[in-house]
Motif scaffolding. Structure first.
Motif, PDB file in Angstrom:
ATOM      1  N   THR A 129       2.042   0.780  -1.582  1.00  0.00           N
ATOM      2  CA  THR A 129       2.132   1.397  -0.260  1.00  0.00           C
ATOM      3  C   THR A 129       1.190   2.585  -0.102  1.00  0.00           C
ATOM      4  O   THR A 129       0.754   3.186  -1.078  1.00  0.00           O
ATOM      5  N   ASN A 163       0.579   6.481   1.228  1.00  0.00           N
ATOM      6  CA  ASN A 163       1.356   7.711   1.138  1.00  0.00           C
ATOM      7  C   ASN A 163       2.496   7.671   2.152  1.00  0.00           C
ATOM      8  O   ASN A 163       2.291   7.347   3.312  1.00  0.00           O
ATOM      9  N   HIS A 164       3.693   8.014   1.715  1.00  0.00           N
ATOM     10  CA  HIS A 164       4.883   7.906   2.560  1.00  0.00           C
ATOM     11  C   HIS A 164       4.814   8.754   3.827  1.00  0.00           C
ATOM     12  O   HIS A 164       5.587   8.551   4.739  1.00  0.00           O
ATOM     13  N   ALA A 203       2.688   3.855   7.047  1.00  0.00           N
ATOM     14  CA  ALA A 203       3.659   3.658   5.969  1.00  0.00           C
ATOM     15  C   ALA A 203       5.080   3.843   6.497  1.00  0.00           C
ATOM     16  O   ALA A 203       5.978   3.083   6.134  1.00  0.00           O
ATOM     17  N   SER A 246       8.650  -0.076  -3.656  1.00  0.00           N
ATOM     18  CA  SER A 246       7.286   0.390  -3.861  1.00  0.00           C
ATOM     19  C   SER A 246       7.058   0.745  -5.320  1.00  0.00           C
ATOM     20  O   SER A 246       7.772   1.569  -5.887  1.00  0.00           O
ATOM     21  N   GLU A 266       2.180   4.219  -4.841  1.00  0.00           N
ATOM     22  CA  GLU A 266       1.900   4.857  -3.558  1.00  0.00           C
ATOM     23  C   GLU A 266       0.514   5.483  -3.639  1.00  0.00           C
ATOM     24  O   GLU A 266       0.272   6.339  -4.489  1.00  0.00           O
ATOM     25  N   THR A 288       0.706  -5.578  -0.280  1.00  0.00           N
ATOM     26  CA  THR A 288       0.653  -4.432   0.611  1.00  0.00           C
ATOM     27  C   THR A 288       0.566  -4.910   2.038  1.00  0.00           C
ATOM     28  O   THR A 288       0.122  -6.027   2.306  1.00  0.00           O
TER      29      THR A 288
END
Length: 72
Positions: free
Chosen positions: A23, A25-26, A31, A47, A50, A68
């Motif tokens: 993923t 970056n949160h 995301a 995940s 990241e 992804t």
């Protein structure tokens, strides 16, 4: 998703429930969107990595490290 993955032919979001995700970056707005649509489909994405750059994720997918979801 690599072409060798059987799911690459035709998938729905719920088909990805058991997959390992790579993923962004949160805090990235996309995301956050991916997490929300997975939750709406009834699961929390798993995940395993990241990253900051989509290109890195694409390379990791090519190596078979996970899947992804990225913007077109």
């Amino acid at each position: 998703m690599p072409a060798r993955n059987p799911l690459s032919k035709q998938i729905t979001l719920t088909d990805l429930k058991a997959e390992k995700f790579l993923t962004l970056n949160h805090q990235n707005p996309f995301a956050v969107f991916v997490q929300q649509v997975c939750a709406a489909a009834g699961f929390e994405l798993y995940s395993v990595f990241e990253g900051e750059k989509g290109r890195t994720l694409v390379n990791m997918v090519a190596l078979g490290m996970g899947i992804t979801l990225l913007m077109e």
